[in-house]
Design an enzyme around this catalytic site. Structure first.
Site, PDB file in Angstrom:
ATOM      1  N   HIS A 130       0.943  -1.279   0.027  1.00 48.83           N
ATOM      2  CA  HIS A 130       0.392   0.111   0.139  1.00 48.83           C
ATOM      3  C   HIS A 130       0.500   1.691  -0.053  1.00 48.83           C
ATOM      4  CE1 HIS A 130       0.807   0.478   4.474  1.00 48.83           C
ATOM      5  NE2 HIS A 130       0.508  -0.444   4.318  1.00 48.83           N
ATOM      6  N   ASP A 131       0.800   2.505  -1.041  1.00 47.54           N
ATOM      7  CA  ASP A 131       0.890   3.347  -1.003  1.00 47.54           C
ATOM      8  C   ASP A 131       2.173   3.381  -1.321  1.00 47.54           C
ATOM      9  OD1 ASP A 131      -1.102   5.039   0.780  1.00 47.54           O
ATOM     10  OD2 ASP A 131      -0.613   3.583   2.423  1.00 47.54           O
ATOM     11  N   GLY A 148       5.181  -1.024   2.798  1.00 50.78           N
ATOM     12  CA  GLY A 148       4.169   0.043   2.379  1.00 50.78           C
ATOM     13  C   GLY A 148       4.969   1.473   2.704  1.00 50.78           C
TER      14      GLY A 148
END
Length: 285
Positions: A130-131, A148
């Protein structure tokens, strides 16, 4: 089976695939057997989902990208703080995502977006968390995992089974060696090896293959060994940084390295490997 999705815009969808009616499909899209496409997905022209591919969330797939069996894009992040917020995931044009790759959407506590650029190759079993933000023409080799919020800039190469700590930055055209554990930022054109990863030189082979002239490579080499001497006897890092700024700061690529060092960081810089740097001369991709 041919499925019309608008005037003069036709996609080919296998009968076993499940495509939400709300999904937006471009011209020439091919969705193979046993694929699943969620309602908030946008698939641009000439994208191919070969088979057993899952695309979910608020996800956009760029034109001409290809997805191999059992990869997933846009699924919920592996973050206990995530509560189902409508965060996003996007993959650029011409990118190839191989078997069993996982690319998760962003989080509300992060940037809210996981971004993979244009003409990227992500090989089998890799994980983009994520991200994360991957630039253009990045190559991620088999079994690479990243935490992340990782940033990997254009033209970087991450070799097989490397593990990248969350919030790490990998600079433009940097090389991460196989099975390296990367806990800190890698400068543009840097080459790192080992567990834990250490800076062993610049990505000389990439520079040569991409038309950088010998005179510029020579200046980059001098700047690198001024900043990272083979012993600790040549002053502090800050003092050496001032010397490089003064003597080599007019070189565009050296300036790129300096700007990266001056940029915001949550992890600091990868430490240099003392001793023999010769291994960096033979590494490349």
């Amino acid at each position: 089976m041919v499925h019309a999705v608008g005037k003069d815009r036709v996609a080919v969808i296998h009968p076993s695939a499940i495509v939400a009616p709300e999904a937006r499909l471009g011209r020439g899209v091919v969705i193979g057997p046993w694929c699943s496409v969620g309602p908030n997905v946008v698939i641009e022209d000439n994208v191919e989902l070969i088979s057993h591919v899952v695309i979910d969330g608020h996800t956009r797939l760029g034109e001409g990208s290809r997805y191999f069996p059992f990869c997933t894009v846009g699924m919920a992040p592996q973050d206990l703080k995530y509560k189902g917020e409508p965060t996003r995931c996007e993959v650029g044009a011409g990118t190839v995502v191989r078997e069993h790759v996982t690319i998760h959407r962003g989080t509300a506590t992060g940037s809210g977006l996981t971004h993979v650029g244009n003409d990227v190759l992500i090989m089998a079993n890799a994980h983009v968390a994520h991200d994360c933000w991957l630039g253009d023409r990045v190559i991620i080799v088999n079994n690479v995992v990243m935490g992340g919020h990782v940033t990997i800039e254009d033209d970087a190469r991450v070799m097989g089974s490397a593990a990248i700590h969350q919030f790490v930055r990998i600079g433009h055209a940097a090389l991460v060696g196989g099975v390296a554990g990367v806990e800190a930022d890698v400068i543009p054109y840097g080459s790192v090896l080992g567990n834990r990863a250490r800076l062993v030189g610049l990505h000389w082979i990439w520079l040569r293959r991409n038309g950088v002239q010998s005179a510029e490579i020579h200046r980059m080499r001098k700047a690198f060994f001024t900043l990272y001497p083979k012993t600790d006897e040549d002053g502090t890092f800050a003092s050496r940084l001032d010397v490089v700024r003064r003597e080599f700061g007019d070189d565009v690529r050296v300036r790129e390295i300096l700007d990266f060092i001056d940029g915001p960081s949550k992890r600091g810089l990868v430490r240099v490997a003392r001793g023999d740097f010769s291994t960096a001369e033979t590494e490349g991709a």
